[in-house]
Design an enzyme around this catalytic site. Structure first.
Site, PDB file in Angstrom:
ATOM      1  N   TYR A 144       0.852  -1.189   0.000  1.00 27.64           N
ATOM      2  CA  TYR A 144       0.000   0.000   0.000  1.00 27.64           C
ATOM      3  C   TYR A 144       0.887   1.239   0.000  1.00 27.64           C
ATOM      4  CZ  TYR A 144      -3.566   3.363   1.557  1.00 27.64           C
ATOM      5  OH  TYR A 144      -4.425   4.439   1.656  1.00 27.64           O
ATOM      6  N   ASP A 239       9.155   2.798   0.026  1.00 28.27           N
ATOM      7  CA  ASP A 239       8.088   3.426   0.787  1.00 28.27           C
ATOM      8  C   ASP A 239       8.318   3.055   2.240  1.00 28.27           C
ATOM      9  OD1 ASP A 239       5.864   4.148   2.152  1.00 28.27           O
ATOM     10  OD2 ASP A 239       4.417   3.313   0.734  1.00 28.27           O
ATOM     11  N   LYS A 267       3.738   8.605   9.117  1.00 30.32           N
ATOM     12  CA  LYS A 267       3.585   7.947  10.416  1.00 30.32           C
ATOM     13  C   LYS A 267       4.600   8.448  11.466  1.00 30.32           C
ATOM     14  CE  LYS A 267       0.705   4.495   8.433  1.00 30.32           C
ATOM     15  NZ  LYS A 267       0.717   3.815   7.153  1.00 30.32           N
TER      16      LYS A 267
END
Ligand SMILES: *Cc1c(COP(=O)(O)O)cnc(C)c1O
Length: 428
Positions: A144, A239, A267
């Protein structure tokens, strides 16, 4: 435990917010039941609207690596808020956090801050395309990278065909530029590159995957990607929205010992405020506006509250690298405890773990999306709700990694293992 008030709040929310939530995975669709509404959190614990206290294993999906309402971060935000919450003008704070990131992360010279992991990945791909002058990207099924169009793509028919949109609203035109491979399948990546010779700008991946449960790269996979990227003039994008500042202070590049060309963050980098970032060496980053022609911008990018929270978090992680040892030991302790109770349960299971990322699949072996999808979801649902009844909050989907935070005590971990034993016994 009762969730009456949460359910009432969910009904009210659903009248004015689509599905009652502002991000789909919060809605418990994968596990059934109503989501839990939180009032506050401190350290390793969540407190909900029904007065329950839960041991938290999502840590806001990663950011709260030092536990919730971590005092230095809270104080930094309070102090900054007094001075104004946004200016749309540069602040020295932005340079300070950029210097901090460049000092911690290998192989980068410059970093651009954005507001989410989605923005970071979307911008990284644009930069890769602008830099290489090529259009196509390769991504991996089950990884994702946020909800921008280029990433909402599923495998088309046959391995070497184009992807197709997996959400209405994503155009065929966009889908044709995203090629899909199976995670850990280097041979398939090479086939795709061969079939699209000279057209691939970038390969993007989660260097340790967390969005199909936790999945580790097999020996040689990431190294092989690096090699093929070098041979073909393709940029390798890590990522690190999940893994950045979580696996180690330098992220997966440091942990795996493989260099990426562009790295994306989210995050942890925001300390719990909305922050994303992408970073690379000068030669690549200098292509970005206003220095170069690749456009990217943001009214609230580098927001002072967010930068203050992120900087405080990163400084603590840089100053106390023993946090990573502590997290690793705690996660291994949990893994070993869970291994024992799962082995005794008789259920098929697979526990994958790297650093403070861990997850349980109800199937024997998981190394890509297809094997993760073989997991028994009914068993996961029962496990999730059983654990919840014991006061343990796991991600409400088998396709998510759990994230440990350093506020968790060994007593919390013992209670979690005990709860798993009780839950598995009831599931028989
Ligand atoms: C969470 C996540 C994103 C998206 O970040 P948002 O802040 O939710 O937009 C991108 N990539 C990975 C690996 C993620 O885990």
């Amino acid at each position: 435990m009762l969730y009456k008030r949460s359910s009432e709040l969910f009904r009210e929310a659903a009248k004015v917010i689509p599905g009652g939530v502002n991000s789909p995975v919060r809605a418990f669709k994968a596990v059934g039941g109503d989501p839990i509404f939180v009032t506050h959190a401190k350290g390793a614990y969540l407190y909900d609207e029904d007065g329950n206290k839960l041991i938290d294993y999502i840590a806001s999906w990663g950011p709260m690596i030092l536990g919730h309402a971590h005092e230095p971060v809270v104080n930094a935000v309070k102090e900054r808020a007094e001075k104004g919450t946004s200016f749309g003008m540069p602040t020295a704070l932005e340079t300070e956090i950029a210097e901090q990131v460049v000092a911690m992360v290998p192989n980068i010279d410059k970093v651009r801050f954005v507001n989410s992991g989605t923005e970071a990945c979307m911008s990284a791909v644009r930069l890769a395309r602008g830099y290489t002058g090529k259009d196509k990207i390769i991504k991996f099924a089950g990884c994702y990278h946020g909800h921008s169009d280029s990433f909402l793509i599923q495998a088309g028919s046959g391995a070497v065909t184009f992807g197709s949109p997996n959400s209405p609203g994503v155009t065929q035109g966009t889908a044709k530029d995203t090629l899909l491979a199976a995670y850990n399948d280097l041979a398939q990546v090479k086939e795709l590159i061969e079939a699209n010779k000279g057209e691939v700008a970038a390969i993007i991946l989660e260097p340790v995957a967390g969005n199909m449960g936790c999945i580790l790269p097999i020996e040689g996979f990431v190294e092989g990607l690096r090699e093929v990227c070098d041979q073909e003039g393709i940029l390798l994008i890590f990522d690190e929205v999940m893994t950045g500042f979580r696996l180690s202070k330098g992220g997966a590049q440091e942990t795996l010992g493989v260099k990426a060309d562009i790295v994306t963050f989210g995050k942890v980098i925001g300390g719990g405020l909305p922050v994303g970032a992408f970073a690379a060496r000068n030669e690549i980053m200098n292509h970005l506006a206003p220095e170069g022609p690749v456009y990217q911008a943001g009214t609230l990018s580098g927001n002072p509250l967010a930068m203050a929270a992120g900087l405080t978090m990163l400084q603590e992680l840089a100053d106390k690298p023993e946090i990573y040892d502590s997290l690793q030991k705690k996660t291994e302790y949990l893994r070993d405890g869970l291994e024992k109770v799962f082995a005794a349960s008789g259920f098929e299971y697979c526990i994958n773990q790297k650093g403070s990322m861990i997850s349980v699949h109800f199937t024997n072996e998981v190394f890509d999306f297809a094997t993760a999808a073989k997991g028994n979801n009914d068993k996961f649902k029962d496990f999730f709700h059983g654990m919840l009844a014991e006061g343990i909050y796991l991600p409400p989907s088998a396709f998510e990694s759990w994230f440990l935070n350093d506020a968790l005590s060994y007593e919390d971990l013992d209670n979690t293992i005990k709860a798993a034993k009780t839950t598995l016994a009831k599931m028989k």
